[in-house]
Design a protein around this motif. Structure first.
Motif, PDB file in Angstrom:
ATOM      1  N   GLU A 273       0.871  -1.199  -0.061  1.00  0.00           N
ATOM      2  CA  GLU A 273      -0.056   0.103  -0.163  1.00  0.00           C
ATOM      3  C   GLU A 273       0.584   1.129   0.201  1.00  0.00           C
ATOM      4  O   GLU A 273       0.421   2.124  -0.574  1.00  0.00           O
ATOM      5  N   GLU A 274       1.851   1.338   0.675  1.00  0.00           N
ATOM      6  CA  GLU A 274       2.580   2.611   1.092  1.00  0.00           C
ATOM      7  C   GLU A 274       3.300   2.783  -0.491  1.00  0.00           C
ATOM      8  O   GLU A 274       3.566   3.751  -0.763  1.00  0.00           O
TER       9      GLU A 274
ATOM     10  N   ARG B 199       0.933   4.154  -2.781  1.00  0.00           N
ATOM     11  CA  ARG B 199       0.475   5.613  -2.554  1.00  0.00           C
ATOM     12  C   ARG B 199       1.444   6.604  -2.914  1.00  0.00           C
ATOM     13  O   ARG B 199       1.269   7.757  -3.358  1.00  0.00           O
ATOM     14  N   GLN B 200       2.724   5.963  -2.824  1.00  0.00           N
ATOM     15  CA  GLN B 200       3.734   6.910  -3.047  1.00  0.00           C
ATOM     16  C   GLN B 200       3.735   7.438  -4.732  1.00  0.00           C
ATOM     17  O   GLN B 200       4.193   8.226  -5.200  1.00  0.00           O
TER      18      GLN B 200
ATOM     19  N   VAL C  82       1.210   7.180  -6.756  1.00  0.00           N
ATOM     20  CA  VAL C  82       0.150   8.059  -6.810  1.00  0.00           C
ATOM     21  C   VAL C  82       0.467   9.440  -6.369  1.00  0.00           C
ATOM     22  O   VAL C  82       0.290  10.488  -7.211  1.00  0.00           O
ATOM     23  N   LYS C  83       0.899   9.443  -5.512  1.00  0.00           N
ATOM     24  CA  LYS C  83       1.363  11.182  -4.924  1.00  0.00           C
ATOM     25  C   LYS C  83       2.408  11.757  -5.693  1.00  0.00           C
ATOM     26  O   LYS C  83       2.237  12.845  -6.230  1.00  0.00           O
TER      27      LYS C  83
ATOM     28  N   LYS D 250      -8.793  -2.197  -1.718  1.00  0.00           N
ATOM     29  CA  LYS D 250      -7.528  -1.821  -1.391  1.00  0.00           C
ATOM     30  C   LYS D 250      -6.967  -0.460  -2.292  1.00  0.00           C
ATOM     31  O   LYS D 250      -6.545   0.293  -1.771  1.00  0.00           O
TER      32      LYS D 250
ATOM     33  N   GLN E 236      -9.131   2.730  -1.729  1.00  0.00           N
ATOM     34  CA  GLN E 236      -8.651   3.397  -0.425  1.00  0.00           C
ATOM     35  C   GLN E 236      -7.585   4.128  -0.622  1.00  0.00           C
ATOM     36  O   GLN E 236      -7.535   5.209  -0.183  1.00  0.00           O
ATOM     37  N   ILE E 237      -6.440   3.583  -1.162  1.00  0.00           N
ATOM     38  CA  ILE E 237      -5.239   4.433  -1.465  1.00  0.00           C
ATOM     39  C   ILE E 237      -5.477   5.642  -2.247  1.00  0.00           C
ATOM     40  O   ILE E 237      -5.230   6.699  -2.025  1.00  0.00           O
ATOM     41  N   LEU E 238      -6.358   5.393  -3.382  1.00  0.00           N
ATOM     42  CA  LEU E 238      -6.713   6.393  -4.350  1.00  0.00           C
ATOM     43  C   LEU E 238      -7.354   7.813  -3.465  1.00  0.00           C
ATOM     44  O   LEU E 238      -7.254   8.625  -3.692  1.00  0.00           O
TER      45      LEU E 238
ATOM     46  N   HIS F 183      -7.059   8.410  -0.532  1.00  0.00           N
ATOM     47  CA  HIS F 183      -6.447   9.091   0.351  1.00  0.00           C
ATOM     48  C   HIS F 183      -5.820  10.227  -0.547  1.00  0.00           C
ATOM     49  O   HIS F 183      -5.366  11.464   0.035  1.00  0.00           O
ATOM     50  N   VAL F 184      -5.445  10.228  -1.723  1.00  0.00           N
ATOM     51  CA  VAL F 184      -4.940  11.137  -2.379  1.00  0.00           C
ATOM     52  C   VAL F 184      -5.969  12.260  -3.140  1.00  0.00           C
ATOM     53  O   VAL F 184      -5.722  13.118  -3.481  1.00  0.00           O
TER      54      VAL F 184
END
Length: 282
Positions: free
Chosen positions: A38-39, A42-43, A45-46, A80, A83-85, A87-88
């Motif tokens: 997940e991390e 997330r990185q 996407v960010k 999953k 949820q990650i998307l 967050h951004v």
């Protein structure tokens, strides 16, 4: 605004729509929750999506819909990724779906049809104009993946090494690759990603497609795909559409196989992103 993503294992193509017109395009690393935690996702996407959009003056709070289509995105992984998307892109309504549904929507839009993916691997599905309603499991290049680049390469290299191909083809292929039989055996049986290695032979086959043996090999590979996958849907009234590099570069042989199997020809796309843009802009 709408953000649309078509993600493979190596790269993701993102298109931002405003008033249903493309205003930004970005390419990032591939996103696959099967291989990335997940991390890491997330990185990606960010740093590779959100940051470039902001640098182009895009207010992420204005992105109110996000459609993500991913390779290998099984049902249990959709939450999953969502949820990650989220967050951004907290203001977005997010839909995370498989690459097969993405292919179907790109190829068929809002109409019924059979959608096929023909790249390194293969897949197919019966599409009702909105969702996949039937799917014959592809099973990978050892048990299945008929029609794919990996299986095409497997058939070609196997025939080559068994002396079933024109000897001039064998000499040229081994000269081009700089390999001997021992090298090929090692890469197929001992090295990682043998499917990608075998699929690479499709480039050589495409360059020599006028050779009767190679043309027939491609057609037969496609016919096996149609027989073992598409015909199981029992919908001869629907067009058979295909997306992917193998479908695109061997389009003539694909159409020949469709005719031989009495299947209705549909559209062919090299990549799904523009079809997905059309789908979500309509």
């Amino acid at each position: 605004m709408k953000l649309i993503a078509d993600s493979g294992s190596t790269k993701t193509h993102w298109v931002l729509l405003k008033d249903n017109q493309s205003v930004a395009e970005i390419r990032s690393q591939g996103i696959n929750p099967f291989f990335q935690n997940e991390e890491r996702i997330r990185q990606v996407v960010k740093m590779e999506v959100a940051y470039p959009l902001r640098s182009q003056g895009v207010d992420l709070e204005q992105v109110n819909e996000l459609f993500f289509y991913g390779a290998g995105l099984r049902e249990e992984m959709k939450g999953k990724v969502t949820q990650i998307l989220q967050h951004v892109f907290p203001a977005s309504t997010i839909e995370a779906q498989s690459d097969l549904l993405g292919a179907a929507r790109a190829l068929c839009q809002h109409d019924e049809g059979v959608a096929c993916i023909l790249g390194t691997g293969s897949n197919s599905g019966l599409y009702d104009g909105s969702h996949i309603v039937a799917n014959v499991p592809p099973l990978g290049f050892i048990l299945g993946d008929e029609g794919s680049g990996a299986v095409l390469g497997k058939l070609f290299v196997g025939a080559l090494l068994k002396g079933l191909m024109d000897n001039k083809l064998k000499e040229e292929y081994l000269s081009d690759t700089g390999e001997e039989m021992a090298d090929i055996i090692d890469k197929v049986y001992r090295q990682p990603l043998p499917n990608r290695y075998l699929a690479h032979a499709a480039k050589f086959i495409h360059r020599h497609i006028d050779h009767p043996q190679l043309r027939q090999l491609v057609v037969d590979n496609f016919r096996a795909f149609l027989q073992r996958n598409v015909k199981q849907y029992q919908r001869p009234d629907l067009p058979v559409n295909a997306v992917g590099s193998i479908a695109h570069f061997f389009a003539d042989q694909w159409r020949e196989a469709l005719a031989a199997e009495n299947c209705l020809p549909g559209s062919i796309l090299q990549a799904p992103i523009q079809g997905l843009v059309a789908f979500h802009a309509s």
